[in-house]
Structures are given as C-alpha cells and as structure tokens.
Design a protein around this motif. Structure first.
Motif, short mmCIF file in Angstrom:
data_model
loop_
_atom_site.label_atom_id
_atom_site.label_comp_id
_atom_site.label_asym_id
_atom_site.label_seq_id
_atom_site.Cartn_x
_atom_site.Cartn_y
_atom_site.Cartn_z
N ALA A 141 6.27 5.53 1.15
CA ALA A 141 4.94 6.13 1.30
C ALA A 141 4.84 7.55 0.76
CB ALA A 141 4.54 6.13 2.77
N ARG A 149 1.21 4.05 -2.97
CA ARG A 149 0.94 5.47 -2.72
C ARG A 149 2.10 6.35 -3.21
NH1 ARG A 149 -0.22 7.58 3.25
NH2 ARG A 149 2.03 7.82 3.33
N ARG A 185 2.16 9.07 -6.44
CA ARG A 185 2.64 10.45 -6.33
C ARG A 185 3.68 10.77 -7.41
NH1 ARG A 185 3.25 11.72 0.15
NH2 ARG A 185 1.01 11.56 0.63
N LEU A 195 0.83 -1.22 0.00
CA LEU A 195 0.00 0.00 0.00
C LEU A 195 0.86 1.26 0.00
CD1 LEU A 195 -2.78 -1.07 2.53
CD2 LEU A 195 -3.05 -0.72 0.06
N LEU A 196 1.93 1.24 0.79
CA LEU A 196 2.82 2.41 0.86
C LEU A 196 3.59 2.60 -0.44
CD1 LEU A 196 4.10 2.04 4.53
CD2 LEU A 196 2.22 3.47 3.67
N GLN A 254 -6.04 2.51 -8.94
CA GLN A 254 -5.47 1.32 -8.32
C GLN A 254 -6.42 0.15 -8.47
OE1 GLN A 254 -4.08 1.86 -4.32
NE2 GLN A 254 -2.94 3.70 -4.83
#
Length: 162
Positions: free
Chosen positions: A114, A26, A30, A22-23, A41
């Motif tokens: 992250a 993310r 970005r 997940l990190l 996603q």
C-alpha cells in the motif's frame, strides 16, 4: 472576504478489485510518480480492454501495469497480452506473497504494497507508433479530465465517461 473550506476528496471505488489489488495499485502508482509518471487507473482502451494502470511521463512514454493479486488472478486473466499494443513498456505488479516466477520474462515485474513498490525486473521497450501514442495520450487526458470534473461535480452527467 469569504473563506474557502476544503474538504477531503473521496475517490469512488468501482468494486471490481480485491483489497490486495487496490493496495498494490496504490503502491505502484506511488513508485511510478517517483519516476516522473502520472497514472490513470482502470483506463478503457480503444481495443475495448481496460488497463489497470496507465502511466505517462513528460516525454510521452507510456507504460501499462497489469495488477495481479494472486496466482488465481493471473491464471484467470490472459487478456494482458493485448496491452502491449497500447504501451512502450508492459509491467505486472503484484504483492510480495505472489511467486515472481509465474510472471512472463518478457514483461517487467513490480512488487508493491500500500505504501510503495520496487521494480524487480525492467520491462523490454517496444516503441509505440506515433498514431497509437497520440490516441493513447488523448484517451489518458480525456479520462483524467473527466474524472476531475466528476469529483468537482459528483451529480453531473458523467456516467461511463469516467
């Protein structure tokens, strides 16, 4: 005059990804945004697969990023090869703790945390056919719109459409 009260939007997590994945996703999203791409996603593809990140830029270029959080994660999942049929460029994204040499040379490589990411290796370009591009763009647009609808109407009948 009525006041509009804004509340933070909480995006539901589907529970299939590890915290590391997940990190990495993310931070990668970005990075892609900084390059002019919008991301969706966990996008279901027409092939029945589900891509970790699908990115679309203003010119219609489509990238798929497969997130791998560990050596075991990479070794356990070889379906990523099917993703080439759905994108102009294919990347892997991983954490700095995963050795870069395990990833194939014929795909791009991103290292992320992250808060951001860096492209270690560019992905080769293999241009999509026009019909496939249109199909992917429609899939991307519908998924993004349905997810926004579901956030605005959490009790709506969206089910597996998102």
């Amino acid at each position: 005059m009525s006041r509009i009260i804004q509340r933070p939007i909480e995006i539901p997590v589907d529970g299939r990804q590890s915290e590391t994945a997940l990190l990495v996703a993310r931070g990668t999203a970005r990075l892609l945004l900084s390059h002019g791409f919008s991301c969706v996603q966990e996008l279901p593809l027409n092939s029945g697969r589900r891509a970790d990140l699908v990115a679309l830029d203003a010119g219609g270029e489509i990238w798929i990023v497969e997130v791998k959080s560990s050596i075991a994660d990479f070794r356990a999942d070889q379906k990523w090869q099917d993703y080439r049929l759905h994108c102009d460029r294919l990347f892997f994204a991983t954490a700095a703790t995963v050795p870069a040499e395990i990833f194939p040379e014929d795909a791009g490589l991103i290292v992320a945390d992250a808060y951001g990411a860096t492209v270690l290796r560019e992905a080769p370009h293999h241009r999509l056919a026009a019909a496939t591009r249109k199909s992917m763009m429609l899939c991307f647009a519908r998924a993004a719109a349905l997810r926004l609808q579901a956030l605005a109407d959490p009790n709506g009948p969206y089910g597996d459409f998102t």
